[in-house]
Design a protein around this motif. Structure first.
Motif, short mmCIF file in Angstrom:
data_model
loop_
_atom_site.label_atom_id
_atom_site.label_comp_id
_atom_site.label_asym_id
_atom_site.label_seq_id
_atom_site.Cartn_x
_atom_site.Cartn_y
_atom_site.Cartn_z
N ILE A 72 51.69 55.44 21.66
CA ILE A 72 52.00 56.77 22.19
C ILE A 72 53.26 56.79 23.05
O ILE A 72 53.72 57.86 23.44
N SER A 73 53.82 55.62 23.34
CA SER A 73 55.06 55.59 24.12
C SER A 73 55.80 54.28 23.85
O SER A 73 55.18 53.22 23.74
N LYS A 74 57.12 54.39 23.75
CA LYS A 74 57.96 53.22 23.56
C LYS A 74 59.27 53.43 24.30
O LYS A 74 59.90 54.48 24.17
N GLU A 75 59.66 52.47 25.08
CA GLU A 75 60.96 52.49 25.76
C GLU A 75 61.52 51.08 25.79
O GLU A 75 60.79 50.10 25.56
N ILE A 76 62.80 50.96 26.04
CA ILE A 76 63.45 49.65 26.13
C ILE A 76 63.77 49.37 27.59
O ILE A 76 64.38 50.19 28.27
N ASP A 86 63.76 44.30 26.10
CA ASP A 86 62.48 44.19 25.41
C ASP A 86 61.83 45.57 25.31
O ASP A 86 62.06 46.44 26.16
N PRO A 87 60.99 45.77 24.30
CA PRO A 87 60.25 47.02 24.21
C PRO A 87 59.11 47.04 25.23
O PRO A 87 58.47 46.00 25.47
N ALA A 88 58.88 48.19 25.84
CA ALA A 88 57.71 48.40 26.70
C ALA A 88 56.91 49.53 26.06
O ALA A 88 57.42 50.64 25.93
N VAL A 89 55.70 49.23 25.64
CA VAL A 89 54.93 50.20 24.86
C VAL A 89 53.59 50.51 25.52
O VAL A 89 53.04 49.68 26.26
N ILE A 90 53.11 51.72 25.28
CA ILE A 90 51.76 52.10 25.68
C ILE A 90 50.97 52.29 24.39
O ILE A 90 51.34 53.07 23.51
N VAL A 91 49.89 51.53 24.29
CA VAL A 91 49.02 51.56 23.11
C VAL A 91 47.64 52.01 23.55
O VAL A 91 47.15 51.60 24.61
N ILE A 92 47.00 52.86 22.76
CA ILE A 92 45.67 53.32 23.10
C ILE A 92 44.63 52.68 22.18
O ILE A 92 44.86 52.52 20.99
#
Length: 347
Positions: free
Chosen positions: A307-311, A65-71
């Motif tokens: 600002i960040s996306k990882e799997i 799954d994607p793990a994202v940081i959203v501001i």
């Protein structure tokens, strides 16, 4: 009356089974053991139905799954921020700055949230921090002109990944963020507009802006992973639902609790198959939630909010019948008052 139980009565399509269920339901109602309420439950979009706890936990699989940081931009004037936050921003004596969400040097200020379910962001109604954790305001490097609020441990964890600079000496407790207002990730949808048309029956009236899109406090937020700021979608999270219901909720003047009217389920922009409805606009309408993840991330990135996306790989509950991902969603239905029977059951 009592019903004779035979081997075929368990088959749902037998008339005798249906009659037995309705008879039992009527008896429970007469004994005041039934109530109608809203609860977050496991739900299969493939079967379009709620699953039991046993079914929901019987088929875990490792998925990516994607793990994202959203501001999310703060949505109030600097001079109205808590003194602790203003002090941390080193505003000095410059109180003439009239701009919303701007430090004295023109830097924009944001709340950083972390999620592994981007598809829940269109239904965001609040964010939550832990009042006892330490938070900092970090500045993006690389010529960026943004300051980001996140937990101290998250700032240390993401320092290199996000190119952050911050001072540990200027940390503050999460309690200072309580009730801070922000702009939601999708502010122009019909879902948001419909909510903001409801009247607030608490706190002197007005609309629901004093309740929605605010920072809430709760101890369930940890600093083990993520940013220390959790986004709240009360239609799809048990703690989200609990916190927002506790702090004023989403219902406004559409009910009157004094008359015994029950709280309605929170707004959910999904149909029974897990596809987005027109409540979120043409960008997502008709898309299945997992297919919508990529569209949502692309849109947020284009607006500078991703600002960040990882799997990541993690265990996730799958429907035991269709082998498709389960979701958790709020369902308004009938429940049995088991608590009132607990002592007798123990006996």
């Amino acid at each position: 009356a009592a019903f004779k139980v035979t081997h075929y009565y368990y088959y749902y399509y037998y008339l005798g089974y249906m009659e037995a269920v309705w008879w039992a339901f009527k008896r429970l109602y007469e004994k005041n053991l039934l109530y109608k309420g809203t609860k977050i439950v496991a739900y299969s979009t493939a079967l379009e139905t709620v699953l039991s706890n046993f079914e929901a936990t019987s088929n875990y699989k490792e998925i990516r799954d994607p793990a994202v940081i959203v501001i999310l931009p703060i949505n109030q004037k600097m001079q109205n921020l808590p003194d602790e936050i203003r002090w941390t921003l080193r505003r000095g004596d410059n109180d003439d700055n009239d701009g919303e969400n701007e430090d004295d040097d023109g830097t924009k200020i944001y709340l950083a949230i972390w999620t592994t379910t981007p598809w829940t962001l269109p239904g965001n109604l609040g964010v939550c921090v832990n009042g006892n954790l330490s938070y900092v305001i970090a500045k993006e490097g690389g010529g960026g002109c943004r300051k980001i609020i996140l937990s101290l441990s998250a700032a240390i964890r993401y320092r290199k990944r996000l190119n952050l600079t911050f001072s540990k000496e200027r940390q503050f407790k999460g309690s200072f963020l309580q009730n801070l207002s922000y702009i939601p990730p999708f502010p122009h949808t019909a879902l948001v507009k419909d909510l903001m048309m409801r009247k607030n029956t608490k706190g002197g009236g007005g609309d629901l802006s004093s309740v929605l899109f605010r920072v809430h406090l709760d101890d369930y937020v940890t600093e083990d992973d993520g940013t220390g700021i959790v986004h709240l979608n009360p239609a799809h999270g048990e703690d989200d639902h609990r916190v927002m219901k506790r702090d004023g909720g989403w219902w406004g003047d559409i009910i009157n609790p004094a008359k015994g009217e029950d709280y309605p389920p929170p707004p959910c922009p999904l149909d029974s198959k897990g596809r987005f409805t027109s409540k979120v606009g043409s960008l997502l309408q008709g898309l299945y939630i997992k297919d919508a993840d990529k569209v949502i991330m692309k849109d947020l990135k284009a607006r500078g909010l991703l600002i960040s996306k990882e799997i990541i790989t993690h265990k996730y509950p799958m429907c035991p019948r269709s082998d498709t991902p389960l979701i958790y969603r709020s369902i308004g239905t009938w429940f049995l008052r088991v608590e009132s029977l607990r002592n007798r059951m123990v006996e």
